[in-house]
Write a protein that holds these residues in place. Structure first.
Motif, PDB file in Angstrom:
ATOM      1  N   ILE A 184       0.835  -1.207   0.000  1.00  0.00           N
ATOM      2  CA  ILE A 184       0.000   0.000   0.000  1.00  0.00           C
ATOM      3  C   ILE A 184       0.867   1.255   0.000  1.00  0.00           C
ATOM      4  CG2 ILE A 184      -1.668   1.325   1.361  1.00  0.00           C
ATOM      5  CD1 ILE A 184      -2.888  -1.338   2.229  1.00  0.00           C
ATOM      6  N   GLN A 185       1.948   1.207   0.767  1.00  0.00           N
ATOM      7  CA  GLN A 185       2.850   2.356   0.816  1.00  0.00           C
ATOM      8  C   GLN A 185       3.503   2.603  -0.542  1.00  0.00           C
ATOM      9  OE1 GLN A 185       5.656   2.174   4.028  1.00  0.00           O
ATOM     10  NE2 GLN A 185       6.802   3.956   3.346  1.00  0.00           N
ATOM     11  N   ALA A 186       3.871   1.516  -1.237  1.00  0.00           N
ATOM     12  CA  ALA A 186       4.479   1.659  -2.562  1.00  0.00           C
ATOM     13  C   ALA A 186       3.502   2.304  -3.540  1.00  0.00           C
ATOM     14  CB  ALA A 186       4.918   0.292  -3.081  1.00  0.00           C
ATOM     15  N   ILE A 187       2.231   1.944  -3.450  1.00  0.00           N
ATOM     16  CA  ILE A 187       1.217   2.538  -4.324  1.00  0.00           C
ATOM     17  C   ILE A 187       1.051   4.023  -3.993  1.00  0.00           C
ATOM     18  CG2 ILE A 187      -1.238   2.521  -4.940  1.00  0.00           C
ATOM     19  CD1 ILE A 187      -1.199  -0.511  -4.401  1.00  0.00           C
ATOM     20  N   ARG A 188       1.014   4.344  -2.716  1.00  0.00           N
ATOM     21  CA  ARG A 188       0.856   5.738  -2.296  1.00  0.00           C
ATOM     22  C   ARG A 188       2.031   6.598  -2.725  1.00  0.00           C
ATOM     23  NH1 ARG A 188      -0.897   4.454   3.938  1.00  0.00           N
ATOM     24  NH2 ARG A 188      -3.159   4.334   3.659  1.00  0.00           N
ATOM     25  N   GLU A 189       3.237   6.017  -2.697  1.00  0.00           N
ATOM     26  CA  GLU A 189       4.451   6.803  -2.920  1.00  0.00           C
ATOM     27  C   GLU A 189       5.008   6.673  -4.339  1.00  0.00           C
ATOM     28  OE1 GLU A 189       7.147   5.602   0.135  1.00  0.00           O
ATOM     29  OE2 GLU A 189       5.921   6.466   1.757  1.00  0.00           O
ATOM     30  N   ASN A 190       4.197   6.173  -5.258  1.00  0.00           N
ATOM     31  CA  ASN A 190       4.619   6.053  -6.658  1.00  0.00           C
ATOM     32  C   ASN A 190       5.870   5.193  -6.832  1.00  0.00           C
ATOM     33  OD1 ASN A 190       2.650   7.919  -7.927  1.00  0.00           O
ATOM     34  ND2 ASN A 190       3.694   9.441  -6.668  1.00  0.00           N
ATOM     35  N   ASN A 191       5.988   4.143  -6.034  1.00  0.00           N
ATOM     36  CA  ASN A 191       7.175   3.297  -6.099  1.00  0.00           C
ATOM     37  C   ASN A 191       6.941   2.145  -7.080  1.00  0.00           C
ATOM     38  OD1 ASN A 191       9.436   1.762  -5.686  1.00  0.00           O
ATOM     39  ND2 ASN A 191       9.327   1.784  -3.454  1.00  0.00           N
ATOM     40  N   ALA A 192       7.062   2.436  -8.363  1.00  0.00           N
ATOM     41  CA  ALA A 192       6.830   1.426  -9.403  1.00  0.00           C
ATOM     42  C   ALA A 192       7.883   0.327  -9.366  1.00  0.00           C
ATOM     43  CB  ALA A 192       6.818   2.088 -10.774  1.00  0.00           C
ATOM     44  N   ASN A 193       9.096   0.642  -8.935  1.00  0.00           N
ATOM     45  CA  ASN A 193      10.162  -0.354  -8.879  1.00  0.00           C
ATOM     46  C   ASN A 193       9.811  -1.478  -7.909  1.00  0.00           C
ATOM     47  OD1 ASN A 193      11.849   0.941 -10.731  1.00  0.00           O
ATOM     48  ND2 ASN A 193      12.779   2.216  -9.146  1.00  0.00           N
ATOM     49  N   TYR A 194       9.195  -1.130  -6.790  1.00  0.00           N
ATOM     50  CA  TYR A 194       8.784  -2.147  -5.810  1.00  0.00           C
ATOM     51  C   TYR A 194       7.731  -3.068  -6.421  1.00  0.00           C
ATOM     52  CZ  TYR A 194       6.818  -4.207  -1.556  1.00  0.00           C
ATOM     53  OH  TYR A 194       6.366  -5.092  -0.604  1.00  0.00           O
ATOM     54  N   LEU A 195       6.750  -2.488  -7.069  1.00  0.00           N
ATOM     55  CA  LEU A 195       5.653  -3.270  -7.644  1.00  0.00           C
ATOM     56  C   LEU A 195       6.121  -4.147  -8.796  1.00  0.00           C
ATOM     57  CD1 LEU A 195       2.921  -0.471  -7.674  1.00  0.00           C
ATOM     58  CD2 LEU A 195       3.151  -2.347  -6.035  1.00  0.00           C
ATOM     59  N   ALA A 196       7.110  -3.672  -9.548  1.00  0.00           N
ATOM     60  CA  ALA A 196       7.591  -4.404 -10.717  1.00  0.00           C
ATOM     61  C   ALA A 196       8.371  -5.659 -10.343  1.00  0.00           C
ATOM     62  CB  ALA A 196       8.452  -3.497 -11.589  1.00  0.00           C
ATOM     63  N   LYS A 197       8.674  -5.849  -9.073  1.00  0.00           N
ATOM     64  CA  LYS A 197       9.409  -7.033  -8.636  1.00  0.00           C
ATOM     65  C   LYS A 197       8.516  -8.271  -8.558  1.00  0.00           C
ATOM     66  CE  LYS A 197      12.820  -4.487  -5.874  1.00  0.00           C
ATOM     67  NZ  LYS A 197      13.337  -4.267  -4.499  1.00  0.00           N
ATOM     68  N   PHE A 198       7.209  -8.073  -8.542  1.00  0.00           N
ATOM     69  CA  PHE A 198       6.294  -9.205  -8.455  1.00  0.00           C
ATOM     70  C   PHE A 198       6.199  -9.914  -9.800  1.00  0.00           C
ATOM     71  CE2 PHE A 198       4.784  -6.373  -5.057  1.00  0.00           C
ATOM     72  CZ  PHE A 198       4.805  -7.257  -3.988  1.00  0.00           C
TER      73      PHE A 198
END
Length: 200
Positions: A98-112
């Protein structure tokens, strides 16, 4: 159609569990099957999402209503299917998601697995204003410890679950080596959680 099932877990496999309710066994695809245990004396509640396609009907199970709601938010994003949604939720740190979505952290999400940079950006754009109301599942913190895979069915099952979630063979092998550096054995659920932390 279904909100939740209350029954007994009779089967646990790398990609699903079976919950028996009044003599009927419901097969549920879940993010982390090994968070459950086969126990004929333990009544469990599993929240359910039903996906209907032209050629199949699939039930997806969740440990809480909040986890189900987060799943529904994820699969509402174009390009995110139920399998990808489960792979994302398999990481127990939903707060970080949720924090990654809030903070525009696409790099975190792209690891899935199955999530590229474009899809990660789409998740942020479509969900950034919709995740504040979600209550994440409590994160559990475990120490990385393990024994030899050949002597540890729990670790073998956890590695099989990671592959079933869509992680590449080479990445699972890398995680396996790190998990083998410990001294004490963990449960399958704990191995799976640690493996997901290492992968993400």
């Amino acid at each position: 159609m279904y909100e939740y099932l209350k029954g007994y877990v009779t089967i646990v496999k790398p990609t699903y569990i079976v919950v028996e309710v009044n003599g009927v066994g419901f097969r549920l695809a879940v993010a982390n099957p090994y968070a459950y245990e086969v126990n004929a004396d333990k009544l469990v509640t599993v929240y359910v999402y039903q996906a209907v396609k032209d050629d199949s009907i699939t039930l997806f199970g969740f440990q809480s209503g909040d986890e189900k709601q987060l799943f529904e938010k994820l699969i509402s994003v174009s390009g995110i299917g139920p399998k990808s949604g489960l792979a994302i939720l398999a990481n127990p740190d939903h707060q970080a998601l949720i924090q990654a979505i809030r903070e525009n952290n696409a790099n975190y999400l792209a690891k899935f697995p199955g999530i590229g940079k474009k899809t990660a950006s789409r998740i942020i754009i479509e969900l950034q204003d919709k995740v504040d109301s979600l209550l994440p599942t409590n994160e559990l913190d475990f120490t990385i410890k393990a024994t030899k895979v050949a002597d540890n069915p729990a670790l073998e099952d956890a590695l099989a679950a990671l592959k079933a979630l869509g992680y590449a063979e080479r990445d699972v092998k890398r995680v396996e080596k790190k998990l083998l550096q410990g001294e004490d054995a963990l449960t399958t659920d704990q191995y799976l959680r640690e493996g997901l932390k290492l992968l993400n």
